[in-house]
Write an enzyme that holds these catalytic residues in place. Structure first.
Site, short mmCIF file in Angstrom:
data_model
loop_
_atom_site.label_atom_id
_atom_site.label_comp_id
_atom_site.label_asym_id
_atom_site.label_seq_id
_atom_site.Cartn_x
_atom_site.Cartn_y
_atom_site.Cartn_z
N GLY A 47 -36.38 88.34 -16.32
CA GLY A 47 -37.64 88.98 -15.96
C GLY A 47 -37.54 89.57 -14.57
N GLN A 52 -40.73 92.87 -6.66
CA GLN A 52 -39.36 92.43 -6.34
C GLN A 52 -38.43 93.59 -6.04
OE1 GLN A 52 -39.08 89.65 -9.94
NE2 GLN A 52 -37.84 88.64 -8.39
N CYS A 95 -34.92 82.87 -9.78
CA CYS A 95 -35.67 84.09 -9.48
C CYS A 95 -34.71 85.03 -8.76
CB CYS A 95 -36.86 83.75 -8.58
SG CYS A 95 -37.83 85.18 -8.08
N LEU A 96 -34.74 86.31 -9.11
CA LEU A 96 -33.82 87.25 -8.46
C LEU A 96 -34.09 87.35 -6.97
CD1 LEU A 96 -33.44 90.15 -11.07
CD2 LEU A 96 -32.22 87.99 -10.91
N HIS A 138 -44.18 83.13 -14.59
CA HIS A 138 -43.43 83.36 -13.34
C HIS A 138 -43.60 84.82 -12.88
CE1 HIS A 138 -39.57 82.87 -10.86
NE2 HIS A 138 -39.80 84.17 -10.84
N GLU A 139 -43.45 85.76 -13.83
CA GLU A 139 -43.52 87.18 -13.45
C GLU A 139 -44.95 87.58 -13.06
OE1 GLU A 139 -40.81 88.50 -12.80
OE2 GLU A 139 -39.58 87.06 -13.89
N HIS A 142 -45.77 86.80 -9.56
CA HIS A 142 -45.29 87.79 -8.58
C HIS A 142 -46.35 88.87 -8.31
CE1 HIS A 142 -41.16 86.74 -7.67
NE2 HIS A 142 -40.82 86.65 -8.93
NI NI Z 1 -39.12 85.77 -9.77
#
Ligand code: NI
Length: 187
Positions: A47, A52, A95-96, A138-139, A142
């Protein structure tokens, strides 16, 4: 177009902002969604949210079946969580924006999300006890300026920030969920 070089790392203020709704699904938004998908696959993520890559818009891309080899990309525009279970479940999340770490996070086991897709259709996503259930939450976090850190107490938060710094120093890149090994290469 890959946005790998645009991935923002924890500490970047854009990750703490509440994102603006997408008003119009124009070419700019479509290009962004496709670039985000390309970047997510390149980083081996499941994701990616627009903030991000530095864009303050309510847009996320998800693919939780990618590991199986088949691409099943979802683009969620202006997603909203409309239902969650009371029962919680703890899983390890990467997470990226947190290269080199995995964080244990407790979230509702089940979630229902409404979102618009790139064609302008409103879609309903329901997931329980799955990677998708975690990833959707999670997304969407953000988009509200929340990251893994917001699920931790003050001590754990400091520890995770330090782990990310150390992992990056050791060469971790977005998509890595553990610190790269310092073991010398065998020659
Ligand atoms: Ni993330």
């Amino acid at each position: 177009m890959s946005l790998m070089d645009d991935i923002r790392i924890t500490g970047d203020p854009v990750l703490e902002e509440v994102c603006e709704p997408v008003a119009d699904i124009n070419d700019e938004i479509k290009d962004l969604a496709h670039s985000m998908l390309e970047t997510m696959y390149e980083a081996d993520g499941c994701g990616l949210a627009a903030p991000q890559v530095g864009v303050n818009k309510r847009l996320v891309v998800v693919d939780c079946e990618w590991g199986s080899g088949k691409k099943t990309p979802y683009v969620l525009i202006n997603p909203e969580i409309v239902e969650t279970s009371d029962e919680l479940r703890t899983t390890g999340e990467g997470c990226l924006s947190f290269p080199g770490v995995t964080v244990q996070v407790e979230r509702p086991r089940r979630v229902v999300v409404h979102a618009t897709n790139l064609e302008g259709d409103v879609m309903r996503y329901e997931a329980e006890d799955s990677l998708l259930a975690v990833c959707l939450q999670h997304e969407i976090d953000h988009l509200d300026g929340k990251t893994l850190l917001d699920h931790l107490g003050p001590m754990a938060r400091m520890r995770v920030k330090k782990q990310v710094r150390e992992a990056i120093e050791a060469g971790a890149k977005p998509g890595d969920v553990e610190k790269p090994s310092k073991a010398p290469k065998k020659g």
